[in-house]
Each structure stands twice: as C-alpha cells, then as structure tokens.
Design a protein around this motif. Structure first.
Motif, mmCIF file in Angstrom:
data_model
loop_
_atom_site.group_PDB
_atom_site.id
_atom_site.type_symbol
_atom_site.label_atom_id
_atom_site.label_comp_id
_atom_site.label_asym_id
_atom_site.label_seq_id
_atom_site.Cartn_x
_atom_site.Cartn_y
_atom_site.Cartn_z
ATOM 1 N N UNK A 33 0.567 -1.486 0.039
ATOM 2 C CA UNK A 33 0.046 -0.092 -0.067
ATOM 3 C C UNK A 33 0.972 1.258 0.048
ATOM 4 N N UNK A 34 1.912 1.236 0.763
ATOM 5 C CA UNK A 34 2.888 2.449 0.935
ATOM 6 C C UNK A 34 3.316 2.708 -0.554
ATOM 7 N N UNK A 35 3.768 1.621 -1.088
ATOM 8 C CA UNK A 35 4.656 1.681 -2.470
ATOM 9 C C UNK A 35 3.628 2.227 -3.521
ATOM 10 N N UNK A 36 2.527 1.661 -3.699
ATOM 11 C CA UNK A 36 1.364 2.232 -4.416
ATOM 12 C C UNK A 36 1.068 3.603 -4.403
ATOM 13 N N UNK A 37 1.097 4.120 -2.680
ATOM 14 C CA UNK A 37 0.742 5.445 -2.579
ATOM 15 C C UNK A 37 1.748 6.246 -3.053
ATOM 16 N N UNK A 38 3.234 6.036 -3.118
ATOM 17 C CA UNK A 38 4.371 6.424 -3.577
ATOM 18 C C UNK A 38 4.600 6.475 -4.988
ATOM 19 N N UNK A 39 3.591 5.821 -6.021
ATOM 20 C CA UNK A 39 3.627 5.814 -7.287
ATOM 21 C C UNK A 39 4.449 4.801 -7.785
ATOM 22 N N UNK A 43 6.929 -4.224 -9.804
ATOM 23 C CA UNK A 43 8.266 -4.478 -9.798
ATOM 24 C C UNK A 43 9.376 -3.978 -8.555
ATOM 25 N N UNK A 44 8.881 -2.649 -8.399
ATOM 26 C CA UNK A 44 9.832 -1.959 -7.452
ATOM 27 C C UNK A 44 9.469 -2.289 -5.982
ATOM 28 N N UNK A 45 8.232 -2.372 -5.997
ATOM 29 C CA UNK A 45 7.545 -2.994 -4.574
ATOM 30 C C UNK A 45 7.645 -4.319 -4.313
ATOM 31 N N UNK A 46 7.807 -5.174 -5.249
ATOM 32 C CA UNK A 46 8.302 -6.470 -5.141
ATOM 33 C C UNK A 46 9.662 -6.759 -4.636
ATOM 34 N N UNK A 47 10.508 -5.921 -5.272
ATOM 35 C CA UNK A 47 12.003 -5.789 -4.868
ATOM 36 C C UNK A 47 12.233 -5.457 -3.401
ATOM 37 N N UNK A 48 11.247 -4.489 -3.044
ATOM 38 C CA UNK A 48 11.294 -3.938 -1.430
ATOM 39 C C UNK A 48 10.984 -5.162 -0.581
ATOM 40 N N UNK A 49 10.047 -5.789 -1.084
ATOM 41 C CA UNK A 49 9.476 -6.891 0.019
ATOM 42 C C UNK A 49 10.142 -8.397 -0.174
#
Length: 76
Positions: A33-39, A43-49
C-alpha cells in the motif's frame, strides 16, 4: 514465521529446487500500500519486500486493483 501454503518441487537443468510459497504478512501488505501510494511499480514494490512482482500484482487485483486501492487510501 509465515504460514506455508504450498511446497512444490521444480526441476531445472538437471537440478532439483524446492520452492516454498508463503502467505503475505500484514507488514508486506502495508508496504505494498505504501509503495502504491508513492507511485512505485509492482516490480519496485516486489523488490522492496523480496517477492516477485506478480505476487504484488495479484494482491492488488484481489483488492480491487491499483486504482481502487489508491482511492481507498486517499479517502482514509
């Protein structure tokens, strides 16, 4: 510790890999949710988690899609 949902054996180039899939934890859902909020992209969110982008995409789809999640976050 995450609950294990599925264990599957994958054969590739003569090697055997055991792959374990686990349910998303609430912390991972919050990071999505945080990643989506940041736009950020899936792929970026997946690499974070530490998950594949398809996991992030499926989770967003289960919750009504990226746009619906963002509308819900903005109204909260």
């Amino acid at each position: 510790m995450a609950q294990v949902n599925t264990i599957r054996t994958i054969y590739r180039l003569g090697e055997v890999f055991r792959v374990t899939w686990c349910s998303l934890r609430s912390v991972e859902r919050e990071l999505i949710a945080f990643g989506l909020r940041q736009g950020k992209s899936f792929r970026e969110i997946g690499s974070w988690i530490g998950r594949d982008h398809s996991v992030v995409s499926r989770e967003a789809g289960r919750n009504g899609g990226k746009e619906k999640i963002l509308r819900r976050l903005r109204s909260a």
